[in-house]
Design a protein around this motif. Structure first.
Motif, short mmCIF file in Angstrom:
data_model
loop_
_atom_site.label_atom_id
_atom_site.label_comp_id
_atom_site.label_asym_id
_atom_site.label_seq_id
_atom_site.Cartn_x
_atom_site.Cartn_y
_atom_site.Cartn_z
N VAL A 104 0.85 -1.18 0.00
CA VAL A 104 0.00 0.00 0.00
C VAL A 104 0.89 1.23 0.00
CG1 VAL A 104 -1.81 1.24 1.23
CG2 VAL A 104 -1.79 -1.26 1.25
N GLY A 105 0.61 2.17 -0.88
CA GLY A 105 1.46 3.34 -1.03
C GLY A 105 1.24 4.38 0.05
N GLN A 106 1.65 5.61 -0.25
CA GLN A 106 1.55 6.73 0.67
C GLN A 106 0.25 7.50 0.45
OE1 GLN A 106 5.61 8.63 1.53
NE2 GLN A 106 5.71 8.27 -0.67
N TYR A 107 -0.25 8.12 1.52
CA TYR A 107 -1.40 9.02 1.46
C TYR A 107 -2.65 8.31 0.91
CZ TYR A 107 2.53 12.26 1.81
OH TYR A 107 3.69 12.88 2.19
N VAL A 108 -2.78 7.05 1.23
CA VAL A 108 -3.95 6.27 0.81
C VAL A 108 -5.03 6.38 1.87
CG1 VAL A 108 -4.78 3.92 0.34
CG2 VAL A 108 -2.57 4.68 -0.59
N TRP A 109 -6.28 6.41 1.43
CA TRP A 109 -7.44 6.38 2.33
C TRP A 109 -8.20 5.09 2.12
CZ3 TRP A 109 -9.21 10.11 5.86
CH2 TRP A 109 -8.50 11.32 5.87
N MET A 110 -8.43 4.37 3.23
CA MET A 110 -9.26 3.16 3.18
C MET A 110 -10.35 3.31 4.23
SD MET A 110 -6.62 0.02 2.73
CE MET A 110 -5.05 0.25 1.94
N PHE A 111 -11.58 3.31 3.78
CA PHE A 111 -12.70 3.52 4.68
C PHE A 111 -13.21 2.18 5.25
CE2 PHE A 111 -12.17 7.47 2.51
CZ PHE A 111 -12.47 8.40 3.49
N PRO A 112 -14.17 2.19 6.18
CA PRO A 112 -14.50 0.98 6.93
C PRO A 112 -14.79 -0.25 6.06
CG PRO A 112 -15.54 2.84 7.97
CD PRO A 112 -14.94 3.35 6.70
N ARG A 165 -7.31 19.85 -2.30
CA ARG A 165 -8.35 20.56 -1.54
C ARG A 165 -8.40 20.18 -0.07
NH1 ARG A 165 -12.10 16.79 -0.43
NH2 ARG A 165 -12.17 14.98 -1.82
N PHE A 166 -7.85 19.01 0.30
CA PHE A 166 -7.96 18.52 1.68
C PHE A 166 -6.57 18.42 2.29
CE2 PHE A 166 -8.17 15.37 5.03
CZ PHE A 166 -9.34 15.69 5.69
N HIS A 167 -6.33 19.19 3.39
CA HIS A 167 -4.97 19.29 3.91
C HIS A 167 -4.86 19.03 5.41
CE1 HIS A 167 -4.56 22.24 0.31
NE2 HIS A 167 -4.29 20.99 -0.06
N TYR A 172 -1.77 17.04 7.42
CA TYR A 172 -0.58 16.86 6.58
C TYR A 172 0.41 17.99 6.82
CZ TYR A 172 -3.59 13.43 4.43
OH TYR A 172 -4.42 12.36 4.23
N THR A 173 1.65 17.76 6.48
CA THR A 173 2.70 18.73 6.76
C THR A 173 2.62 19.92 5.81
OG1 THR A 173 4.32 17.73 5.26
CG2 THR A 173 4.19 16.84 7.50
N ASP A 174 3.15 21.03 6.26
CA ASP A 174 3.18 22.23 5.41
C ASP A 174 3.96 21.98 4.13
OD1 ASP A 174 1.70 23.58 7.30
OD2 ASP A 174 3.42 24.59 8.21
N SER A 175 5.03 21.22 4.23
CA SER A 175 5.85 20.95 3.04
C SER A 175 5.09 20.10 2.03
CB SER A 175 7.17 20.28 3.43
OG SER A 175 6.94 19.05 4.09
N ASP A 176 4.32 19.11 2.53
CA ASP A 176 3.50 18.31 1.62
C ASP A 176 2.46 19.17 0.92
OD1 ASP A 176 4.71 15.84 1.89
OD2 ASP A 176 3.39 15.17 3.49
N VAL A 177 1.76 19.98 1.70
CA VAL A 177 0.71 20.81 1.13
C VAL A 177 1.28 21.78 0.09
CG1 VAL A 177 -0.99 22.60 1.64
CG2 VAL A 177 -0.77 20.61 3.15
N LYS A 178 2.41 22.36 0.40
CA LYS A 178 3.05 23.28 -0.56
C LYS A 178 3.38 22.56 -1.86
CE LYS A 178 6.96 26.48 -0.99
NZ LYS A 178 8.15 27.05 -0.30
N ALA A 179 3.90 21.34 -1.74
CA ALA A 179 4.25 20.56 -2.93
C ALA A 179 3.00 20.22 -3.74
CB ALA A 179 4.99 19.29 -2.54
N TRP A 180 1.93 19.87 -3.06
CA TRP A 180 0.69 19.52 -3.76
C TRP A 180 0.11 20.72 -4.50
CZ3 TRP A 180 -1.68 16.73 1.08
CH2 TRP A 180 -0.95 15.54 1.32
#
Length: 247
Positions: free
Chosen positions: A130-138, A228-230, A233-241
């Motif tokens: 499973v990679g990074q920043y993945v969302w898995m719901f119930p 759109r959703f931050h 998450y870190t400031d550096s990640d958000v800036k990169a996105w």
């Protein structure tokens, strides 16, 4: 603070400012990072002949809630947070800032990337990646046996930024591409390319994910969600996105 009822091996390494709750068992060669909290009735470092290492490493600032069982041979990064009654089997490599909801189950020989979030009752089958920043719901379920029961294991691959909605079932060996979205209740039998929406049983392509709009605000694209959703998450990640949008 260590509760007097906790049983801790002299071969365990406990960091600074660690709290260990009542009736916990900490086996040999467990390493718990600084400022971590282990709630009541947890068992860490359960021995198994399947492990490639005697150690269980838990990073700094982690929180493992009650009745959780973690086997030896795994390495868990900083800022890990679990719900109650979780299981993490041997040889699992888990990145930083990962969340695993109550009754979550990570089977052996799995890889979980940084900032991946798994809600309650998620099952990660053995040999999954499973990679990074993945969302898995119930109740997301990643399987691995194409002809159960057998000795054949074909782990699922979930790439970065994927969203798997509630009760998604991924069949053995399937690859879900980056930025894809799988709708609730879907059964995924075939690979999904980058940036698509799949839905149904069997899941079929609906559209590209980047054409979906937010409910209640059709002017804003829903995906890729990182634009759109931050929260969390870190400031550096958000800036990169956000720089991706400009480019």
């Amino acid at each position: 603070m260590i509760h007097p009822s906790a049983i801790i091996s002299p071969n365990a390494k406990i960091g600074n400012n660690v709290t260990i709750g009542a009736f916990c068992i900490i086996h040999d060669f467990v390493e718990i990072g600084d400022n971590s909290t282990i709630d009541n009735y947890c068992e860490l470092g359960i021995p198994t002949p399947l492990a490639n290492s005697d150690a269980l490493i838990i990073g700094d600032n982690s929180r493992i809630r009650s009745h959780s069982c973690l086997y030896t041979g795994s390495n868990i990064g900083h800022n890990f947070v679990s719900g109650h009654y979780v299981t993490i089997r041997e040889n699992s490599s888990i990145g930083t800032n990962v969340q695993l909801g109550s009754r979550g189950d990570i089977q052996g020989d799995c890889e979980i990337g940084n900032f991946t979030k798994m809600h309650a009752d998620v099952h990660i089958g053995k040999a999954s990646k499973v990679g990074q920043y993945v969302w898995m719901f119930p109740e997301v379920l990643l399987t691995n046996d194409p002809t159960p029961p057998s000795e054949t294991l074909e782990g699922v691959v979930i790439e970065d930024f994927v969203v798997l909605a509630s009760k998604v079932l991924i069949l053995p060996g399937v690859i879900v591409g980056k930025d894809s979205v799988v709708a609730a209740g879907s059964v995924v039998k075939n690979n999904i390319d980058t940036g698509l929406v799949f839905s149904g049983n069997p899941a079929k392509k609906l559209c590209k994910s980047n054409i979906l709009r937010l409910k209640g605000n059709i002017k804003q694209k829903a995906y890729p969600w990182r634009y759109r959703f931050h929260r969390g998450y870190t400031d550096s990640d958000v800036k990169a996105w956000l720089s991706e949008i400009d480019s």
